[in-house]
Design a protein around this motif. Structure first.
Motif, PDB file in Angstrom:
ATOM      1  N   SER A  32       1.165  -1.317  -0.465  1.00  0.00           N
ATOM      2  CA  SER A  32      -0.160  -0.379  -0.095  1.00  0.00           C
ATOM      3  C   SER A  32       0.778   1.162  -0.239  1.00  0.00           C
ATOM      4  O   SER A  32       1.666   1.088   0.400  1.00  0.00           O
ATOM      5  CB  SER A  32      -1.142  -0.224   1.053  1.00  0.00           C
ATOM      6  OG  SER A  32      -1.710  -1.043   0.909  1.00  0.00           O
ATOM      7  N   GLY A  33       0.398   2.225  -0.190  1.00  0.00           N
ATOM      8  CA  GLY A  33       1.008   4.019  -0.279  1.00  0.00           C
ATOM      9  C   GLY A  33       0.935   4.346  -2.518  1.00  0.00           C
ATOM     10  O   GLY A  33       0.333   3.813  -3.226  1.00  0.00           O
ATOM     11  N   LEU A  34       1.433   5.014  -1.758  1.00  0.00           N
ATOM     12  CA  LEU A  34       1.964   6.065  -3.919  1.00  0.00           C
ATOM     13  C   LEU A  34       2.467   5.544  -4.667  1.00  0.00           C
ATOM     14  O   LEU A  34       4.276   5.427  -3.854  1.00  0.00           O
ATOM     15  CB  LEU A  34       2.118   7.706  -2.967  1.00  0.00           C
ATOM     16  CG  LEU A  34       1.029   8.296  -1.803  1.00  0.00           C
ATOM     17  CD1 LEU A  34       1.755   9.603  -1.994  1.00  0.00           C
ATOM     18  CD2 LEU A  34      -0.247   9.046  -3.041  1.00  0.00           C
ATOM     19  N   TYR A  35       2.418   5.409  -5.714  1.00  0.00           N
ATOM     20  CA  TYR A  35       3.136   4.662  -6.210  1.00  0.00           C
ATOM     21  C   TYR A  35       3.347   6.283  -7.930  1.00  0.00           C
ATOM     22  O   TYR A  35       2.189   7.080  -8.038  1.00  0.00           O
ATOM     23  CB  TYR A  35       2.514   3.830  -6.970  1.00  0.00           C
ATOM     24  CG  TYR A  35       2.991   2.528  -6.133  1.00  0.00           C
ATOM     25  CD1 TYR A  35       3.653   1.019  -6.844  1.00  0.00           C
ATOM     26  CD2 TYR A  35       2.440   2.482  -5.663  1.00  0.00           C
ATOM     27  CE1 TYR A  35       4.266   0.334  -5.975  1.00  0.00           C
ATOM     28  CE2 TYR A  35       2.507   1.524  -4.579  1.00  0.00           C
ATOM     29  CZ  TYR A  35       3.607   0.511  -4.553  1.00  0.00           C
ATOM     30  OH  TYR A  35       3.032  -0.594  -3.973  1.00  0.00           O
ATOM     31  N   ILE A  36       4.366   6.756  -7.604  1.00  0.00           N
ATOM     32  CA  ILE A  36       5.165   7.726  -9.218  1.00  0.00           C
ATOM     33  C   ILE A  36       5.444   7.106 -10.037  1.00  0.00           C
ATOM     34  O   ILE A  36       6.319   6.701 -10.268  1.00  0.00           O
ATOM     35  CB  ILE A  36       5.934   9.209  -8.628  1.00  0.00           C
ATOM     36  CG1 ILE A  36       4.925   9.312  -6.930  1.00  0.00           C
ATOM     37  CG2 ILE A  36       5.934  10.440  -9.213  1.00  0.00           C
ATOM     38  CD1 ILE A  36       5.340  10.261  -6.339  1.00  0.00           C
ATOM     39  N   ASN A  48       2.101  10.741 -13.711  1.00  0.00           N
ATOM     40  CA  ASN A  48       0.980  10.101 -12.492  1.00  0.00           C
ATOM     41  C   ASN A  48       1.246   9.575 -11.688  1.00  0.00           C
ATOM     42  O   ASN A  48       2.712   8.677 -10.534  1.00  0.00           O
ATOM     43  CB  ASN A  48       0.632   9.176 -13.541  1.00  0.00           C
ATOM     44  CG  ASN A  48       0.048   9.470 -14.745  1.00  0.00           C
ATOM     45  OD1 ASN A  48      -0.507  10.999 -14.917  1.00  0.00           O
ATOM     46  ND2 ASN A  48       0.190   8.374 -15.806  1.00  0.00           N
ATOM     47  N   ILE A  49       0.483  10.318 -10.499  1.00  0.00           N
ATOM     48  CA  ILE A  49       0.512   9.175  -8.934  1.00  0.00           C
ATOM     49  C   ILE A  49      -0.555   8.598  -9.292  1.00  0.00           C
ATOM     50  O   ILE A  49      -1.840   9.200  -8.962  1.00  0.00           O
ATOM     51  CB  ILE A  49       0.598  10.792  -8.922  1.00  0.00           C
ATOM     52  CG1 ILE A  49       1.945  11.416  -8.341  1.00  0.00           C
ATOM     53  CG2 ILE A  49       0.472  10.421  -6.599  1.00  0.00           C
ATOM     54  CD1 ILE A  49       1.326  12.940  -7.644  1.00  0.00           C
ATOM     55  N   PHE A  50       0.036   6.934  -8.789  1.00  0.00           N
ATOM     56  CA  PHE A  50      -1.160   6.317  -7.972  1.00  0.00           C
ATOM     57  C   PHE A  50      -1.404   5.752  -6.408  1.00  0.00           C
ATOM     58  O   PHE A  50       0.217   6.348  -5.919  1.00  0.00           O
ATOM     59  CB  PHE A  50      -1.528   4.639  -8.878  1.00  0.00           C
ATOM     60  CG  PHE A  50      -1.163   5.009 -10.453  1.00  0.00           C
ATOM     61  CD1 PHE A  50      -1.920   5.105 -10.756  1.00  0.00           C
ATOM     62  CD2 PHE A  50       0.047   5.423 -10.581  1.00  0.00           C
ATOM     63  CE1 PHE A  50      -1.955   4.961 -12.457  1.00  0.00           C
ATOM     64  CE2 PHE A  50      -0.107   5.565 -12.405  1.00  0.00           C
ATOM     65  CZ  PHE A  50      -0.616   5.387 -12.775  1.00  0.00           C
ATOM     66  N   ASN A  51      -2.370   5.739  -5.672  1.00  0.00           N
ATOM     67  CA  ASN A  51      -2.573   5.346  -4.127  1.00  0.00           C
ATOM     68  C   ASN A  51      -2.730   4.420  -4.528  1.00  0.00           C
ATOM     69  O   ASN A  51      -4.564   3.612  -4.633  1.00  0.00           O
ATOM     70  CB  ASN A  51      -3.097   6.509  -3.657  1.00  0.00           C
ATOM     71  CG  ASN A  51      -3.293   6.773  -2.403  1.00  0.00           C
ATOM     72  OD1 ASN A  51      -2.744   5.344  -1.904  1.00  0.00           O
ATOM     73  ND2 ASN A  51      -4.416   7.530  -1.237  1.00  0.00           N
ATOM     74  N   ILE A  52      -2.346   3.354  -4.418  1.00  0.00           N
ATOM     75  CA  ILE A  52      -2.836   1.608  -3.666  1.00  0.00           C
ATOM     76  C   ILE A  52      -3.148   1.287  -2.248  1.00  0.00           C
ATOM     77  O   ILE A  52      -2.348   1.713  -1.159  1.00  0.00           O
ATOM     78  CB  ILE A  52      -1.418   0.694  -4.256  1.00  0.00           C
ATOM     79  CG1 ILE A  52      -1.604   1.641  -5.623  1.00  0.00           C
ATOM     80  CG2 ILE A  52      -2.170  -0.578  -4.284  1.00  0.00           C
ATOM     81  CD1 ILE A  52      -2.106   1.325  -6.663  1.00  0.00           C
ATOM     82  N   SER A  53      -4.353   1.092  -2.025  1.00  0.00           N
ATOM     83  CA  SER A  53      -4.543   0.565  -0.737  1.00  0.00           C
ATOM     84  C   SER A  53      -4.883  -1.230  -0.584  1.00  0.00           C
ATOM     85  O   SER A  53      -5.992  -1.341  -1.414  1.00  0.00           O
ATOM     86  CB  SER A  53      -5.705   1.190   0.311  1.00  0.00           C
ATOM     87  OG  SER A  53      -6.500   1.075   1.279  1.00  0.00           O
ATOM     88  N   ARG A 151      -6.770   1.921 -14.071  1.00  0.00           N
ATOM     89  CA  ARG A 151      -5.774   2.945 -12.997  1.00  0.00           C
ATOM     90  C   ARG A 151      -4.705   1.600 -12.408  1.00  0.00           C
ATOM     91  O   ARG A 151      -3.806   1.944 -11.604  1.00  0.00           O
ATOM     92  CB  ARG A 151      -6.429   3.034 -11.923  1.00  0.00           C
ATOM     93  CG  ARG A 151      -6.868   4.476 -12.491  1.00  0.00           C
ATOM     94  CD  ARG A 151      -6.419   5.803 -13.027  1.00  0.00           C
ATOM     95  NE  ARG A 151      -5.902   6.345 -11.903  1.00  0.00           N
ATOM     96  CZ  ARG A 151      -5.267   7.778 -11.828  1.00  0.00           C
ATOM     97  NH1 ARG A 151      -4.311   7.897 -12.925  1.00  0.00           N
ATOM     98  NH2 ARG A 151      -4.849   7.928 -10.522  1.00  0.00           N
TER      99      ARG A 151
END
Length: 155
Positions: A32-36, A48-53, A151
């Motif tokens: 989990s976390g932010l992926y850039i 592009n920023i992806f927030n994966i939970s 996404r």
């Protein structure tokens, strides 16, 4: 910090060099976390920023075993709600057997699959579940669902 990341993602990352998509296999809540994603092209940079939970899933849920007597039906339900525009692909022993894309679906597009599952696979567009009717011993094996959206990719 970098060493922790190397261990966390060891043998789990797959990069598609054609599309640029990144797939994390055997995902856990530690991912989990932010992926850039940073795209640099002739001096222009785009992010592009992806927030994966990732919610915790027990081993029993992750590797669910279904059993049935011959002739019964079995439903494989992913138990998730996904974007209706997502591509959902069901595999049997790593062979694609069914696909849902929006309101379109395909079942067994190759000859071997058509022979093995002839008129016995049903897809539910609302839930993404796959039902195998009139089961046989030859239906035993590993079934996987891969979900791809614009996404995220989940397997």
């Amino acid at each position: 910090m970098f060493r922790d990341s190397v261990e966390r993602f060891r043998d789990r990352l797959k990069l598609d060099h054609q599309t640029g998509s990144l797939t994390i296999t055997n995902i856990t809540n530690t991912h989990s976390g932010l992926y850039i994603l940073e795209i640099i092209n002739t001096g222009n940079t785009r992010e592009n920023i992806f927030n994966i939970s990732v919610r915790g899933v027990s081993a029993a849920e992750r590797d669910e075993v279904k059993s049935a007597k011959e002739g019964e039906s079995v439903t494989l339900d992913p138990g998730i709600t996904e974007n209706p525009n997502a591509l959902m692909m069901w595999y049997f022993n790593d062979t694609l057997i069914a696909e849902i894309s929006g309101d379109q679906s395909k079942i067994c597009t190759d000859v071997q699959c058509k022979e093995r599952f002839r008129d016995r696979l049903k897809l539910d567009h609302q839930t993404g579940s796959l039902t195998i009717t009139n089961t046989r011993n030859t239906d035993s094996g590993l079934y996987k669902l891969q979900i791809n959206s614009s996404r995220i990719s989940i397997r």
